[in-house]
Design a protein around this motif. Structure first.
Motif: not given
Length: 141
Positions: A19-30, A64-70
């Motif tokens: 969730k943190q990765t998705i939120e962070g990427l959205k904040a970056q404009g994805y 294989g970590l959640p950050e790369d998966i997200a």
């Protein structure tokens, strides 16, 4: 995650990091309009968890970590949404470039005999070729 001893605790860490990765990427404009990455994110993470446990993402992501998966899931959704459009203006080409670079950074290289059938080939190599996108590795800031 290796320090935890029960699956429920490990899942909570996995879910939080995803969730943190998705939120962070959205904040970056994805961006993706896909419900699985928005209002149905919790259900989606449960599905991703089963793939994580089976080792699927150990093969198709760099870590294989959640950050790369997200990152991989969000990038794929954004690429599919953009390439489904009949015309892309300059801002959408820029968004497509960033999404392809994100996917490139999260995806594994695949073995030579697997490349032609891989998501990397379809969504990184072929999209770059078709849209004449610049190849630039995604770097987290």
């Amino acid at each position: 995650m290796q320090a935890l001893d029960d699956q429920e605790s490990i899942y909570r860490v996995f879910s939080y990091r995803y969730k943190q990765t998705i939120e962070g990427l959205k904040a970056q404009g994805y961006h993706s309009a896909d419900a699985k990455l928005n209002e149905k994110l919790s259900d989606h993470i449960k599905t991703e968890w089963t793939h994580f446990l089976s080792g699927t993402y150990g093969l198709c992501t760099r870590s294989g970590l959640p950050e790369d998966i997200a990152a991989k899931e969000l990038a794929i959704a954004q690429i599919n949404e953009l390439t489904a459009q009949s015309e892309l203006d300059e801002s959408k080409i820029e968004a497509l470039t960033h999404a392809v670079n994100l996917l490139d950074g999260a995806s594994s290289m695949f073995a030579p005999h697997e490349r032609q059938r891989s998501s990397r080939y379809r969504l990184v190599d072929e999209v770059r070729r078709k849209y004449k996108l610049q190849c630039q590795r995604h770097i987290e800031g």
